[in-house]
Design a protein around this motif. Structure first.
Motif, short mmCIF file in Angstrom:
data_model
loop_
_atom_site.label_atom_id
_atom_site.label_comp_id
_atom_site.label_asym_id
_atom_site.label_seq_id
_atom_site.Cartn_x
_atom_site.Cartn_y
_atom_site.Cartn_z
N TRP A 1 4.57 -30.63 41.26
CA TRP A 1 3.24 -29.94 41.63
C TRP A 1 2.59 -29.38 40.15
CZ3 TRP A 1 1.62 -27.86 46.28
CH2 TRP A 1 0.36 -27.13 46.47
N ILE A 2 1.51 -30.24 39.90
CA ILE A 2 0.72 -29.91 38.51
C ILE A 2 -0.08 -28.78 39.02
CG2 ILE A 2 -0.30 -30.60 36.61
CD1 ILE A 2 0.61 -33.64 37.86
N ASP A 3 -0.17 -27.96 37.92
CA ASP A 3 -1.15 -26.71 38.19
C ASP A 3 -2.55 -27.16 38.86
OD1 ASP A 3 -1.72 -23.56 36.56
OD2 ASP A 3 -1.34 -24.19 38.62
N LYS A 4 -3.13 -26.26 39.65
CA LYS A 4 -4.43 -26.66 40.14
C LYS A 4 -5.41 -26.70 38.95
CE LYS A 4 -7.06 -23.27 42.01
NZ LYS A 4 -8.60 -23.27 41.98
N ILE A 5 -6.27 -27.91 39.08
CA ILE A 5 -7.05 -28.29 38.19
C ILE A 5 -8.34 -27.19 37.95
CG2 ILE A 5 -8.56 -29.35 40.00
CD1 ILE A 5 -8.25 -30.91 36.64
N ASP A 6 -8.14 -26.94 36.50
CA ASP A 6 -9.19 -26.01 36.26
C ASP A 6 -9.73 -26.54 34.83
OD1 ASP A 6 -10.50 -23.97 34.77
OD2 ASP A 6 -9.24 -22.27 35.44
N LEU A 7 -10.95 -27.13 35.03
CA LEU A 7 -11.39 -27.76 33.92
C LEU A 7 -11.62 -27.14 32.86
CD1 LEU A 7 -13.89 -30.37 35.54
CD2 LEU A 7 -11.47 -30.54 35.38
N ARG A 8 -11.73 -25.64 33.04
CA ARG A 8 -11.72 -24.68 31.75
C ARG A 8 -10.44 -25.08 30.80
NH1 ARG A 8 -14.02 -19.79 35.05
NH2 ARG A 8 -12.10 -20.56 36.18
N SER A 9 -9.52 -25.44 31.35
CA SER A 9 -8.32 -25.47 30.89
C SER A 9 -8.34 -26.81 29.89
CB SER A 9 -7.08 -25.15 31.75
OG SER A 9 -7.05 -26.18 32.58
N VAL A 10 -9.06 -27.95 30.34
CA VAL A 10 -8.86 -29.01 29.84
C VAL A 10 -9.71 -29.02 28.42
CG1 VAL A 10 -9.27 -31.69 30.32
CG2 VAL A 10 -9.10 -30.09 31.96
N GLU A 11 -9.16 -28.15 27.52
CA GLU A 11 -9.73 -27.83 26.32
C GLU A 11 -9.84 -28.97 25.28
OE1 GLU A 11 -11.51 -24.76 24.04
OE2 GLU A 11 -10.07 -24.45 25.83
N SER A 12 -9.00 -29.80 25.19
CA SER A 12 -8.98 -30.86 24.40
C SER A 12 -10.05 -32.00 24.44
CB SER A 12 -7.70 -31.67 24.57
OG SER A 12 -7.59 -32.20 25.79
N LEU A 13 -10.63 -31.95 25.93
CA LEU A 13 -11.59 -32.97 26.03
C LEU A 13 -13.09 -32.40 25.41
CD1 LEU A 13 -11.21 -33.76 29.79
CD2 LEU A 13 -10.56 -34.96 27.82
N ARG B 1 -11.51 -40.60 24.48
CA ARG B 1 -10.18 -39.95 25.39
C ARG B 1 -9.70 -41.11 26.23
NH1 ARG B 1 -7.13 -36.03 25.50
NH2 ARG B 1 -7.31 -35.84 27.77
N CYS B 2 -10.51 -42.45 26.34
CA CYS B 2 -10.17 -43.15 27.41
C CYS B 2 -9.01 -43.88 27.16
CB CYS B 2 -11.24 -44.05 27.86
SG CYS B 2 -11.17 -45.07 29.20
N PRO B 3 -8.08 -44.11 28.11
CA PRO B 3 -6.84 -44.83 27.85
C PRO B 3 -7.33 -46.69 27.80
CG PRO B 3 -6.74 -43.87 29.77
CD PRO B 3 -7.75 -43.23 29.09
N TYR B 4 -8.23 -46.94 28.62
CA TYR B 4 -8.74 -48.12 28.59
C TYR B 4 -9.71 -48.62 27.77
CZ TYR B 4 -6.46 -46.89 33.12
OH TYR B 4 -5.54 -46.20 34.18
#
Ligand SMILES: Nc1ncnc2c1ncn2[C@@H]1O[C@H](COP(=O)(O)OP(=O)(O)OP(=O)(O)O)[C@@H](O)[C@H]1O
Ligand SMILES: [Mg+2]
Length: 326
Positions: free
Chosen positions: A271-283, A297-300
């Motif tokens: 169970w990964i924590d509920k998505i909160d884009l505010r926490s995707v700081e690194s992006l 950031r893209c792996p492809y």
């Protein structure tokens, strides 16, 4: 296809920032970059999803006529928003209503909350007498599940945050617009009240034919509420499609990243924590100026992604993606 309710055509908005005291060089922020999407005329909910700073509020403000686009066009029922505002402002706001994140913004602290509703009734000529107005207010409040005898006559600070936000819904129900532009409407209300709020938006659509542009950083609520989902990344749309398709079979690597952090109701999977884009700081720090905005950031990532900006393309009847993989 019949005329869309709302249509954004290649809409961009830039801001000039910096230059203060001569210490920082002036630069231009592309807050919204060639955004195109539309909403159909039938009752419909589109979710516009993106992390902090991706341009969501800027798009909302442009739709509401509060900010002109730098380029491109926004059409409401086939007519430019700027023209609506210039020639039929009242009519436009009768049809297109905002719900803001902070319900306080619409209240005058010195007026009883009733005034907010009375002003709406007067402004849009919704009733022809005081009694009729009173009746409408009471009916609308009861429909939202608020007790008029408890709330009327109070001042805004005497209401809880959840009550204030539901009072806003009462106002919407009185006005019965065609379209609600809801910018992060639930981020400031208690978790326990969020589902109730979203269910009201759903019933507005189903019972009253009110469409909604639901703006959020939260893909989880979008997947509950929306008919289709538009994914915004650094001011550009990277993917768009019917809710189920986007959630179950995301195409763009950025969407895949977002989906991977949605909670999965399966005890065997983590169970990964509920998505909160505010926490995707690194992006946030990695908007590429050239090529694909997501390429850093893209792996492809491929050679082409660094030099050529992928355009949003239809890859099936209903789905669009802006990625060189497709
Ligand atoms: N008036 C302004 N002047 C300068 N820059 C602005 C202005 N308004 C917005 N911006 C910039 O434009 C970008 C998009 O901002 P916007 O408020 O639309 O993002 P958002 O997606 O609503 O973010 P959040 O989720 O944090 O509300 C940001 O980089 C922001 O700093
Ligand atoms: Mg915002």
């Amino acid at each position: 296809m019949d005329q869309p309710l709302l249509e954004l055509r290649n809409v961009s908005r830039e801001f000039k920032v910096g230059g203060g005291l001569g210490l920082f060089s002036r630069r231009i922020i592309k807050a919204v970059d060639a955004v195109s999407f539309s909403m159909p005329s039938k009752p419909w909910i589109t979710a516009l999803i993106g992390e902090s700073g991706s341009g969501k509020t800027t798009i909302a403000r442009m739709i509401l006529g509060l900010l002109p686009p730098t380029s491109g066009e926004i059409l409401y029922r086939g007519r430019k928003v700027s023209e609506w505002i210039k020639k039929n402002k009242m009519e436009y706001y009768r049809e297109v209503q905002p719900i803001f994140q902070d319900p306080y913004s619409i209240y005058n602290p010195f007026y009883r909350v009733d005034r907010v509703l009375e002003i709406a009734i007067k402004k849009f000529k919704l009733a022809s007498s005081r009694e009729e107005a009173r009746g409408l207010i009471i009916k609308a409040m009861e429909d939202i599940g608020l007790r008029p005898e408890d709330l009327l006559g109070r001042y805004p600070h005497q209401l809880s945050g959840g009550e204030r936000q539901r009072f806003m819904l009462t106002r919407i129900l009185l006005i019965k617009p065609r379209l609600i532009v809801a910018d992060e409407p639930i981020s400031m209300i208690d978790v326990s009240l969020r589902a109730i709020f979203l269910d009201h938006l759903l019933s507005f659509k189903e019972k009253h034919g009110i469409s909604c542009l639901y703006i959020s950083h939260d893909l989880h609520t979008a997947s509950y509420l929306a008919d289709n989902i538009v994914i915004l990344c650094y001011g550009r749309i990277v993917e768009e499609g019917p809710k189920n398709h986007v959630i179950e079979d995301p195409l763009h690597p950025y969407t895949k990243l977002l989906i991977s952090s949605i909670p999965i109701p399966d005890p065997k999977r983590r169970w990964i924590d509920k998505i909160d884009l505010r926490s995707v700081e690194s992006l946030r720090k990695f908007r590429m100026e050239k090529g694909c905005v997501f390429s850093a950031r893209c792996p492809y990532v491929m050679e082409k992604c660094l030099s050529e900006t992928p355009q949003l393309k239809s890859i099936s009847l209903e789905r669009k993606v802006a990625c060189h993989l497709y």
